[in-house]
Design a protein around this motif. Structure first.
Motif, PDB file in Angstrom:
ATOM      1  N   GLU A 107       0.912  -1.118   0.070  1.00 23.44           N
ATOM      2  CA  GLU A 107      -0.118  -0.726   0.321  1.00 23.44           C
ATOM      3  C   GLU A 107       0.969   1.436   0.227  1.00 23.44           C
ATOM      4  N   ASN A 139       0.638   1.797  -4.215  1.00 20.61           N
ATOM      5  CA  ASN A 139      -1.478   2.358  -4.036  1.00 20.61           C
ATOM      6  C   ASN A 139      -1.578   3.792  -5.027  1.00 20.61           C
ATOM      7  N   PRO A 140      -2.221   4.460  -5.476  1.00 16.39           N
ATOM      8  CA  PRO A 140      -2.476   5.787  -6.049  1.00 16.39           C
ATOM      9  C   PRO A 140      -2.297   6.483  -4.259  1.00 16.39           C
ATOM     10  N   SER A 141      -2.501   6.123  -3.703  1.00 15.66           N
ATOM     11  CA  SER A 141      -2.927   6.587  -2.345  1.00 15.66           C
ATOM     12  C   SER A 141      -1.663   7.094  -1.519  1.00 15.66           C
ATOM     13  N   GLY A 142      -0.273   6.097  -2.221  1.00 14.49           N
ATOM     14  CA  GLY A 142      -0.046   5.655  -0.985  1.00 14.49           C
ATOM     15  C   GLY A 142       1.688   6.838  -1.819  1.00 14.49           C
ATOM     16  N   MET A 143       3.039   6.394  -1.400  1.00 12.95           N
ATOM     17  CA  MET A 143       4.153   7.499  -1.621  1.00 12.95           C
ATOM     18  C   MET A 143       5.022   7.643  -2.227  1.00 12.95           C
ATOM     19  N   PRO A 193       1.548   7.955  -6.467  1.00 11.14           N
ATOM     20  CA  PRO A 193       1.478   9.386  -6.956  1.00 11.14           C
ATOM     21  C   PRO A 193       2.611  10.064  -7.806  1.00 11.14           C
ATOM     22  N   SER A 242      -6.235  -2.030   1.325  1.00 11.46           N
ATOM     23  CA  SER A 242      -6.280  -1.135   1.974  1.00 11.46           C
ATOM     24  C   SER A 242      -5.549   0.224   1.015  1.00 11.46           C
ATOM     25  N   LEU A 243      -6.820   1.575   0.441  1.00 16.01           N
ATOM     26  CA  LEU A 243      -5.979   2.357   0.133  1.00 16.01           C
ATOM     27  C   LEU A 243      -5.073   2.424   0.778  1.00 16.01           C
ATOM     28  N   ILE A 244      -5.030   3.163   2.301  1.00 14.88           N
ATOM     29  CA  ILE A 244      -3.960   3.472   2.683  1.00 14.88           C
ATOM     30  C   ILE A 244      -4.507   2.888   4.380  1.00 14.88           C
ATOM     31  N   ARG A 252       3.628  10.829   6.267  1.00 12.47           N
ATOM     32  CA  ARG A 252       3.213  11.413   5.585  1.00 12.47           C
ATOM     33  C   ARG A 252       3.117  13.196   5.286  1.00 12.47           C
ATOM     34  N   ARG A 258       7.061  13.369   3.904  1.00  9.19           N
ATOM     35  CA  ARG A 258       6.742  13.540   2.681  1.00  9.19           C
ATOM     36  C   ARG A 258       6.446  14.784   2.188  1.00  9.19           C
ATOM     37  N   ALA A 280       5.424  14.916  -6.618  1.00 11.45           N
ATOM     38  CA  ALA A 280       3.095  14.679  -6.676  1.00 11.45           C
ATOM     39  C   ALA A 280       2.842  15.650  -5.298  1.00 11.45           C
ATOM     40  N   THR A 299      -5.329  10.382 -10.775  1.00 12.00           N
ATOM     41  CA  THR A 299      -4.140  10.729 -10.580  1.00 12.00           C
ATOM     42  C   THR A 299      -3.674  10.246  -9.161  1.00 12.00           C
ATOM     43  N   MET A 300      -3.994  10.592  -7.960  1.00 15.15           N
ATOM     44  CA  MET A 300      -3.616  10.664  -6.924  1.00 15.15           C
ATOM     45  C   MET A 300      -4.394  10.812  -5.881  1.00 15.15           C
ATOM     46  N   ILE A 301      -4.553  10.245  -4.064  1.00 20.20           N
ATOM     47  CA  ILE A 301      -4.637  11.159  -3.484  1.00 20.20           C
ATOM     48  C   ILE A 301      -3.480  10.874  -1.923  1.00 20.20           C
TER      49      ILE A 301
END
Lengths: 475, 167
Positions: A380, A384-388, A391, B59-61, B72, B75, B83, B160-162
């Motif tokens: 994840e 993931n597109p919600s990862g680090m 994106p 999970s997404l996160i 997070r 980053r 991003a 694209t991203m979240i």
């Protein structure tokens, strides 16, 4: 040759009035000629128009997605009789089903009567599929079992000249659970199409004696850029340190801070923050499949503890390859990244500047709960597109697309310089790494990690140009 | 003895969190969470079912502690992530706040609906995300902190991203 022709046209274009004529000029260039491939001269270039032009995109869908083998799904998603999943082949809605007897089939997801999409859900289990419009229904083998009020319908005898069941794909086959199909005769068997690239699917499957599974949970994203950026990026060793420094530094930071409650470790996380002594290499195969590998200290790999058992089962060489990172493109729409976690991406082009990607975490069947949890958390954070990490990739693709469409760059200036690293190192056929593994790639290259070879992309674009050229001829 | 928690007090905490995210007050945002706070955005298993078991499903996160959120924020501030280089402007709205279950340990679950409008300057594009929050609140030294947050994102095809500020 292509370049010279382009320059002449460009000069003519300037003479006739710059902006309008330049656009018209490049639109006349046949799509396949947007790849300038001259191995004898050490030249390989791709033109920006390959990522932008509507006519190129239409031809890509025709030639690459709606003809020839494309990945559809994985058998583990349909374990029981009457299980189904829906997907897309190019622009065409497709349903993959397991019938009552357990046989898999792939069909157009479109009623024979008025064309309505019959199966609506992403997946499920159903013995019958009813078209809600006029009530025709189909069984899980695709047969029409109800043609409602047929007897009173005064159909002519010729009505039965064509079958009334869901239309099967022209070709459908599995390689060890990976399901592929083709809308028209692909001209090759799946085994011939995959060639030795299939060995790298086998290296994924054979990690566990009990095989692999796709973990539950849908992850899907879009980006406003051409699909080929995704195809390239997965096998792009050059981008990694430049695009993902936040992820890499974060892994160092986590290592320095020591174990923290609830934070997963990563294969990229050193205990010492020391730069890894990595090597990398790349293979291209016939039919557009390509692979990039890297070595890092194998003891960091989650399979390291099982290496002896793996060696007994698959042989020492294949076991050692399982401990390398491997990034595989199965042309045109399947990608598998194998590091500590295994990720599968499926690419669906929607427009020249819009792409949808669906992703899955692949895991060995029967791994321990702790290992599974660790795998998920690591997956994840990175994929993931919600990862680090992802994106930073998708935002880069969009930067590329915006950069490319910012004005019609004169033809000769619009050749990209992103496919040249490694040309002086690449060799035809197998190198020592390929020979040891017993595979015969079209090209091989290897060197220090900093080589960051880009010749791996040549395999993608050689197939791309050949298939587009064939389609241009047959139009 | 826990401080009392009525719907209005719960809503004030949720609004404060929304405000911290919109104004990029990252430290103040983190300070609303307990150190052991679990933060999760589950995926969907099919059209109707959010994933329930983060140890079995993607999970997404999913962070089992606040340390993941601290990473997070690190980053976002690092200057090392393209991003995160141009942050979107966001407006978090929280609605339908409802005080729910009280656990034996005194933790209270607060349910709400969220709606985030997001402007992405590079694309000059507007995105929307919406769904349901469940905040698990714990009384610590006389104030309520977030000991867990689950975000069920309804529109889960990610544009694209979240990141943590997008939902």
């Amino acid at each position: 040759m292509i370049a010279a022709r382009g320059r002449e046209r460009c000069v003519a274009g300037i003479a006739r009035g710059f902006v309008r004529t330049i656009g018209a000029m490049s639109d006349r260039t046949p799509p396949h000629a947007l790849v300038d491939d001259r191995p004898g001269e050490g030249v390989f270039r791709v033109h920006r128009d390959a990522f932008c032009r509507d006519d190129v995109f239409e031809l890509e869908l025709d030639a690459l997605f709606e003809r020839g083998w494309v990945y559809l799904g994985h058998e583990s998603q349909l374990p029981r009789p009457n299980d189904y999943l829906t997907t897309w082949v190019g622009r065409v809605a497709v349903v993959v089903m397991r019938d009552e007897a357990g046989r898999l089939g792939a069909f157009l997801n479109s009623c024979r009567h008025k064309g309505a999409q019959v199966v609506h859900r992403a997946r499920g289990n159903a013995r019958l599929h009813l078209c809600r419009y006029h009530g025709w229904s189909y069984d899980s083998a695709g047969r029409n079992v109800v043609l409602r009020a047929r007897a009173d319908g005064a159909y002519p005898p010729s009505f039965d000249d064509a079958p009334h069941g869901l239309q099967p794909l022209a070709a459908f086959a599995s390689h060890r659970g990976f399901l592929f199909g083709s809308l028209s005769d692909p001209g090759t068997t799946l085994a011939d199409h995959l060639g030795d690239a299939r060995i790298f699917l086998d290296l994924v499957v054979d990690q566990s004696e009990q095989g692999i599974e796709l973990l539950p949970g849908d992850v899907r994203y879009t980006f406003r850029a051409n699909w080929k950026f995704q195809l390239e990026n997965t096998v792009d060793a050059y981008h990694f340190p430049a695009t993902h420094p936040s992820y890499l530094r974060l892994m160092d930071r986590r290592a320095r801070m020591g174990p923290r409650e609830g934070v997963a470790r990563s294969v990229w996380q050193g205990d010492d923050g020391v730069q890894l002594d990595e090597r990398m290499g790349a293979f291209t195969f016939a039919h557009g499949h390509v692979l990039v590998w890297t070595t890092s200290p194998p003891e960091r790999h989650p399979l390291y503890a099982q290496r002896e058992a793996l060696g007994r089962r698959v042989g020492a060489e294949r076991a050692s390859w399982m401990l390398r990172t491997r990034q595989l493109d199965v042309f045109p729409n399947l990608q598998i990244g194998s590091s500590a976690a295994i990720q599968m991406r499926v690419i669906r082009p929607l427009a020249p500047d819009l792409t949808e990607v669906s992703t899955w975490c692949i895991a060995p069947v029967g791994e321990s709960a702790d290992a599974r949890r660790q795998r998920l958390r690591q997956y994840e954070d990175f994929y993931n597109p919600s990862g680090m990490a992802t994106p930073d990739d998708t935002v880069n693709y969009e930067d590329c697309q915006r950069g490319m469409r910012s004005g019609r760059v004169p033809w000769q200036q619009a050749w990209l310089q992103g496919h040249a690293r490694g040309i002086a190192a690449v060799r035809p056929g197998a190198d020592a790494h390929a020979r040891a593994l017993g595979i015969r790639p079209a090209t091989s290259s290897s060197g220090p990690f900093a080589l960051a070879d880009e010749t791996v992309f040549h395999g993608l674009y050689r197939e791309w140009a050949a298939r587009l050229r064939d389609a241009e001829t047959s139009r | 003895m826990s401080p009392s928690l009525d719907a209005q007090a719960a809503a004030q905490l949720l609004y404060l969190e929304a405000d911290c995210l919109d104004r990029r007050r990252w430290d103040a945002w983190l300070a609303l969470y307990t150190e052991d706070a679990c933060f999760r955005i589950p995926t969907w298993l099919d059209e109707d079912t959010p994933a329930d078991d983060p140890d079995r499903c993607v999970s997404l996160i999913h962070y089992a502690s606040r340390a993941g959120l601290e990473d997070r924020v690190w980053r976002i501030r690092s200057g090392l992530s393209v991003a995160s280089a141009v942050l979107p402007r966001t407006a978090h709205a929280v609605h339908n706040v409802r005080v729910g279950e009280v656990a034996p340990d005194g933790e209270v679950t607060v349910h709400s609906v969220f709606h985030v409008d997001l402007f992405e300057p590079r694309q000059r594009a507007v995105q929307v995300s919406f769904g349901h929050y469940a905040h698990r609140l714990r009384a610590v030294d006389g104030r309520w902190l977030i000991a867990g947050k689950t975000i069920v994102l309804m529109n889960d095809v990610i544009p694209t991203m979240i990141d943590v500020y997008s939902v």
